[in-house]
Design an enzyme around this catalytic site. Structure first.
Site, PDB file in Angstrom:
ATOM      1  N   ASP A 184       0.109  -3.369   8.503  1.00  0.00           N
ATOM      2  CA  ASP A 184       1.226  -2.648   7.873  1.00  0.00           C
ATOM      3  C   ASP A 184       0.649  -1.482   7.073  1.00  0.00           C
ATOM      4  OD1 ASP A 184       0.257  -3.773   5.499  1.00  0.00           O
ATOM      5  OD2 ASP A 184       1.661  -5.446   5.580  1.00  0.00           O
ATOM      6  N   LYS A 207       5.459  -2.237   9.651  1.00  0.00           N
ATOM      7  CA  LYS A 207       6.049  -3.584   9.647  1.00  0.00           C
ATOM      8  C   LYS A 207       7.358  -3.597   8.863  1.00  0.00           C
ATOM      9  CE  LYS A 207       4.457  -6.865   6.574  1.00  0.00           C
ATOM     10  NZ  LYS A 207       3.426  -7.735   5.993  1.00  0.00           N
TER      11      LYS A 207
HETATM   12  C1  R5P Z   1       2.057  -7.923   2.365  1.00  0.00           C
HETATM   13  O1  R5P Z   1       2.311  -6.745   2.504  1.00  0.00           O
HETATM   14  C2  R5P Z   1       0.659  -8.465   2.476  1.00  0.00           C
HETATM   15  O2  R5P Z   1      -0.285  -7.452   2.577  1.00  0.00           O
HETATM   16  C3  R5P Z   1       0.507  -9.389   3.674  1.00  0.00           C
HETATM   17  O3  R5P Z   1       0.678  -8.636   4.853  1.00  0.00           O
HETATM   18  C4  R5P Z   1       1.495 -10.511   3.650  1.00  0.00           C
HETATM   19  O4  R5P Z   1       1.541 -11.142   2.407  1.00  0.00           O
HETATM   20  C5  R5P Z   1       1.163 -11.525   4.716  1.00  0.00           C
HETATM   21  O5  R5P Z   1       2.131 -12.535   4.694  1.00  0.00           O
HETATM   22  P1  R5P Z   1       2.361 -13.462   5.943  1.00  0.00           P
HETATM   23  O6  R5P Z   1       1.034 -14.027   6.345  1.00  0.00           O
HETATM   24  O7  R5P Z   1       3.314 -14.500   5.439  1.00  0.00           O
HETATM   25  O8  R5P Z   1       2.984 -12.623   7.022  1.00  0.00           O
END
Ligand code: R5P
Length: 315
Positions: A184, A207
């Site tokens: 992202d 994302k």
């Molecule tokens: C959010 O922007 C963080 O950088 C991570 O991408 C996020 O916390 C990942 O969460 P999950 O593994 O639940 O998709």
């Protein structure tokens, strides 16, 4: 100088102590039957804590980590200020104050999710927790905080440090990726620094998070056919972000896909889920996890040196 830890960050504290060549002592932590925490600086550690600056390595996660960190800082401050009065009259009751020199190193800063007030009346919990910690120490080191802005201008200096250099070394040695992907926009800085250090290609996805378990990526052509790719993020929680990114990479011909992060929360069976999509999962031990293969010690050490310098204390 001395590194101390409580119940949640022993291995990281040990890695820091090894990197710095300092002693590591474990403070006494236990629970009363009603679950309230008990903290004590053991008698044999009192002199070490008073003789030099001290680094407490402790996570503010889960909630019990917040209380434990606070109580450990309180006990350390009393020891350093010479406030040792106790009902059993064990040892000297008071000693001279040895002055500043308590650094809190937080491998995983819990309560960083709410870092802005979106609606009136909301608690900015990241700031609230940080302010409480800052009131009990002389400097704070935070590892790979998702959005550092909320901890700017605390009452004590803060060093924001990253384990991405060590993560890059680890990936180079074990995976030797051709391509690094940020899943992202928020991870672009971290992931691109890893790509630059390795000397490989880089791109990112856009994302949208529908809910905690549902991730959608905007379609994008990635030049990954026949390549080995590592997806780099600051944290992995449910694994949803990584699994969706891995699907995009596989569908475009990536032959190997690895996932690497600083903070491995790995909630609700995340590792098993991830291993259906990727060939390997790599994390630091900022939180205890089964994929702890990257030392966080060198990154914490960079932060400790920075704070010691800012406080005018020798390092
Ligand atoms: C959010 O922007 C963080 O950088 C991570 O991408 C996020 O916390 C990942 O969460 P999950 O593994 O639940 O998709």
């Amino acid at each position: 100088m001395v590194v101390v830890s409580g119940s949640n960050s022993g291995p990281m504290a040990e890695q820091l102590a090894t990197t710095l060549g300092w002693e590591h002592h474990v403070l006494e932590t236990r629970r009363f039957p009603d679950t309230e925490g008990y903290i004590r600086v053991p008698s044999e550690v009192i002199e070490a804590i008073r003789s030099e600056p001290v680094v407490l390595v402790s996570n503010t996660f889960p909630d019990s980590g917040i209380v434990e960190t606070l109580l450990m800082l309180d006990a350390i401050q009393d020891v350093r200020s010479g406030e040792l009065k106790n009902l059993r009259e064990i040892g000297p009751q008071t000693l001279p104050d040895v002055g500043k020199g308590v650094i809190l190193a937080i491998p995983y800063f819990g309560y960083s999710r709410q870092d802005k007030r979106f609606k009136p009346g909301e608690s900015i919990s990241a700031r609230a927790i940080a302010d409480v910690m800052a009131s009990r120490c002389d400097g704070i080191v935070v590892l790979d905080l998702h959005a550092p802005a909320v901890l700017q201008d605390l009452s004590v200096p803060v060093a924001f440090i990253s384990a991405m250099p060590e993560l890059a070394n680890h990936l180079k040695e074990t995976v030797d990726p051709d391509f690094i992907l940020s899943p992202d926009k928020g991870a672009i800085d971290r992931a691109s620094s890893v790509a630059n250090q390795i000397g490989c290609e880089f791109s990112y996805l856009e994302k949208t998070r529908i809910d905690a378990h549902t991730i959608v990526h905007k379609a994008k052509d990635l030049d990954v056919a026949g390549k080995s790719v590592a997806i780099v993020d600051d944290m992995i929680a449910t694994g949803g972000t990584i699994c969706r990114a891995a699907e995009a990479l596989r569908s475009q011909g990536a032959v190997q896909v690895h996932a690497a992060c600083c903070h491995g929360l790995f909630t609700g069976g995340a590792i098993a889920r991830l291993l259906r999509y990727v060939d390997g999962v790599h994390a630091t031990g900022s939180l205890p996890n089964a994929r702890d293969v990257i030392s966080g010690g060198p990154a914490l050490a960079r932060g400790v040196h920075d704070i010691l310098q800012q406080l005018g204390l020798k390092s």
